[in-house]
Every structure is written in structure tokens, then in C-alpha cells.
Scaffold this motif. Structure first.
Motif, PDB file in Angstrom:
ATOM      1  N   UNK A  31      -5.857   9.616   2.609  1.00 39.27           N
ATOM      2  CA  UNK A  31      -4.749   9.450   1.670  1.00 39.27           C
ATOM      3  C   UNK A  31      -4.292   7.993   1.567  1.00 39.27           C
ATOM      4  N   UNK A  32      -5.128   7.064   1.945  1.00 39.96           N
ATOM      5  CA  UNK A  32      -4.734   5.664   1.892  1.00 39.96           C
ATOM      6  C   UNK A  32      -4.278   5.238   0.504  1.00 39.96           C
ATOM      7  N   UNK A  33      -4.834   5.864  -0.520  1.00 38.50           N
ATOM      8  CA  UNK A  33      -4.518   5.504  -1.904  1.00 38.50           C
ATOM      9  C   UNK A  33      -3.040   5.701  -2.242  1.00 38.50           C
ATOM     10  N   UNK A  34      -2.313   6.571  -1.542  1.00 36.72           N
ATOM     11  CA  UNK A  34      -0.925   6.867  -1.915  1.00 36.72           C
ATOM     12  C   UNK A  34       0.044   5.744  -1.568  1.00 36.72           C
ATOM     13  N   UNK A  35      -0.357   4.822  -0.694  1.00 36.14           N
ATOM     14  CA  UNK A  35       0.584   3.826  -0.196  1.00 36.14           C
ATOM     15  C   UNK A  35       0.656   2.556  -1.032  1.00 36.14           C
ATOM     16  N   UNK A  36      -0.069   2.489  -2.151  1.00 34.83           N
ATOM     17  CA  UNK A  36      -0.112   1.256  -2.912  1.00 34.83           C
ATOM     18  C   UNK A  36       0.699   1.227  -4.188  1.00 34.83           C
ATOM     19  N   UNK A  37       1.610   2.164  -4.397  1.00 40.56           N
ATOM     20  CA  UNK A  37       2.327   2.245  -5.662  1.00 40.56           C
ATOM     21  C   UNK A  37       3.788   1.868  -5.505  1.00 40.56           C
ATOM     22  N   UNK A  38       4.299   1.137  -6.504  1.00 43.18           N
ATOM     23  CA  UNK A  38       5.707   0.747  -6.542  1.00 43.18           C
ATOM     24  C   UNK A  38       6.483   1.835  -7.272  1.00 43.18           C
ATOM     25  N   UNK A  39       7.471   2.409  -6.588  1.00 40.69           N
ATOM     26  CA  UNK A  39       8.243   3.478  -7.214  1.00 40.69           C
ATOM     27  C   UNK A  39       9.512   2.959  -7.887  1.00 40.69           C
ATOM     28  N   UNK A  40       9.771   1.663  -7.806  1.00 39.86           N
ATOM     29  CA  UNK A  40      10.939   1.091  -8.475  1.00 39.86           C
ATOM     30  C   UNK A  40      12.181   1.117  -7.601  1.00 39.86           C
ATOM     31  N   UNK A  41      13.197   0.378  -8.020  1.00 40.37           N
ATOM     32  CA  UNK A  41      14.411   0.241  -7.201  1.00 40.37           C
ATOM     33  C   UNK A  41      15.377   1.409  -7.361  1.00 40.37           C
ATOM     34  N   UNK A  42      15.303   2.147  -8.459  1.00 38.53           N
ATOM     35  CA  UNK A  42      16.203   3.281  -8.663  1.00 38.53           C
ATOM     36  C   UNK A  42      15.383   4.542  -8.924  1.00 38.53           C
ATOM     37  N   UNK A  43      14.364   4.726  -8.115  1.00 37.29           N
ATOM     38  CA  UNK A  43      13.441   5.821  -8.370  1.00 37.29           C
ATOM     39  C   UNK A  43      13.913   7.120  -7.748  1.00 37.29           C
ATOM     40  N   UNK A  44      13.301   8.183  -8.209  1.00 39.87           N
ATOM     41  CA  UNK A  44      13.625   9.485  -7.637  1.00 39.87           C
ATOM     42  C   UNK A  44      13.147   9.582  -6.194  1.00 39.87           C
ATOM     43  N   UNK A  45      12.133   8.800  -5.797  1.00 38.71           N
ATOM     44  CA  UNK A  45      11.700   8.832  -4.393  1.00 38.71           C
ATOM     45  C   UNK A  45      12.801   8.305  -3.478  1.00 38.71           C
ATOM     46  N   UNK A  46      13.529   7.303  -3.916  1.00 39.45           N
ATOM     47  CA  UNK A  46      14.654   6.790  -3.127  1.00 39.45           C
ATOM     48  C   UNK A  46      15.758   7.836  -3.049  1.00 39.45           C
TER      49      UNK A  46
END
Length: 185
Positions: free
Chosen positions: A29-44
Motif C-alpha cells: 500500500x505504499x502508493x497511498x502515502x503520496x497524496x496531498x489531501x489539502x488543509x481543510x480536507x475531510x481526512x483532517x
């Protein structure tokens, strides 16, 4: 309920490729760690609501190999690793010691909810999520769709045994986030 009057939820969190895979063929799953989710993202927002994690053994192994901690090190609360391997060493991620659980899924979820103290519990791992779906324990499914096509690997929904209608809640950010809730009949 927490201080805002909101009930704690059991939330399945996962990253998926656009073609529907959560891991590559060898479960990498190394591929999942390279994405920017943004400063006000739902992941935060998801991480801000979390009080505990319920993690599968293979997901724990990915955390051990690839990352400085859950959610890039931004989560440091209690976590539980559901496993049948009673010889497994006590899990430690970024200095936080987890708890091995060998209980049925209903008991494991209840233990995580108790530890979360009114906050949400994230379910990490396809097998654990499927067990929660089968036991009708999931309140929300949050899928972060990454802008990548893997072509093959481990599918997100492979092996689901029954139809489950969902209600759309939210979509935003560079990584498309599908936040869904199971419709209960």
C-alpha cells in the motif's frame, strides 16, 4: 454522546484507487502515502473526530512498514488490533502502545467505543470493515478516492454478501472523498 450532542460513530476509513483497489496484488500500500489531501480536507475532519481505532492485522503490518503513525502520525489515541494470532507482539505505533483483541467483532467494537470516550472509532482494514458490515455495526463509510489507476490488486468491496443501500453525505478536495452511511431498514 459527546459535548456537542453528537453520538460516537463507527467509521470505516479507507483509501481506494480510482479503479477500486485498496492495495496492490501483494497487499502493498505504499502508493497511498503520496497524496496531498489539502488543509481543510475531510481526512483532517475525520481524524479530529476520532477517539480510537480498530485495526486489522494486515493493516497494522502496513503501518509498521510505511508510516510514522496512523494518519501520518496525527492520531495518537488508543488502538486495538483484532487478530487471531495470540503470539503476535504487542503493537506499538509512533510510541503509542496498542491492545491485541481476540474477541468477536461486536465485543471488539464495544471495547473501542468505550476507549473512544464519546468520540468516533475508525475501522481500518477491509476484513474488519466487512465483519462490521455483516454485523450491522458501521455507521459511516469514508472512502478517499486517489487519482491513480492500479490495474489489479485487492478490491475494496470484494466478498460483500448482501446488498447494502447507501446515502451520500459529502464530496470534496483533490482526493475525491465519498462519505456514505448505510441505510437501515
Amino acid at each position: 454522546m459527546d459535548s456537542t450532542g453528537t453520538s460516537a460513530k463507527v467509521v470505516w476509513n479507507t483509501m481506494m484507487s480510482l479503479d477500486g483497489f485498496v492495495a496492490e496484488p501483494e497487499e502493498t500500500m505504499e502508493w497511498v502515502f503520496g497524496f496531498d489531501s489539502g488543509s481543510d480536507s475531510s481526512s483532517i475532519r475525520v481524524v479530529d473526530r476520532l477517539g480510537a481505532l480498530l485495526v486489522g492485522r494486515r493493516t497494522m503490518d502496513v503501518e509498521d512498514r510505511n508510516q510514522p503513525g496512523f494518519y501520518g502520525g496525527s492520531f495518537s489515541g488508543p488502538f486495538f488490533v483484532l487478530t487471531s494470532d495470540r503470539e503476535r507482539p504487542t503493537p506499538v505505533v509512533k510510541g503509542v502502545t496498542g491492545t491485541l483483541v481476540h474477541d468477536p467483532i461486536e465485543v471488539a467494537v464495544e471495547r473501542a467505543l468505550d476507549a473512544a470516550e464519546g468520540r468516533d472509532v475508525a475501522v481500518l482494514g477491509r476484513t474488519i470493515a466487512r465483519a462490521c458490515l455483516d454485523a450491522d455495526l458501521l455507521d459511516e463509510i469514508v472512502v478517499f478516492v486517489a487519482p491513480i489507476l492500479l490495474g489489479s490488486g485487492v478490491r475494496l468491496y470484494e466478498g460483500i454478501t448482501r446488498r447494502l443501500d447507501l446515502t451520500h453525505i459529502e464530496c470534496d478536495g483533490e482526493i475525491t472523498t465519498l462519505t456514505l452511511t448505510p441505510r437501515r431498514t
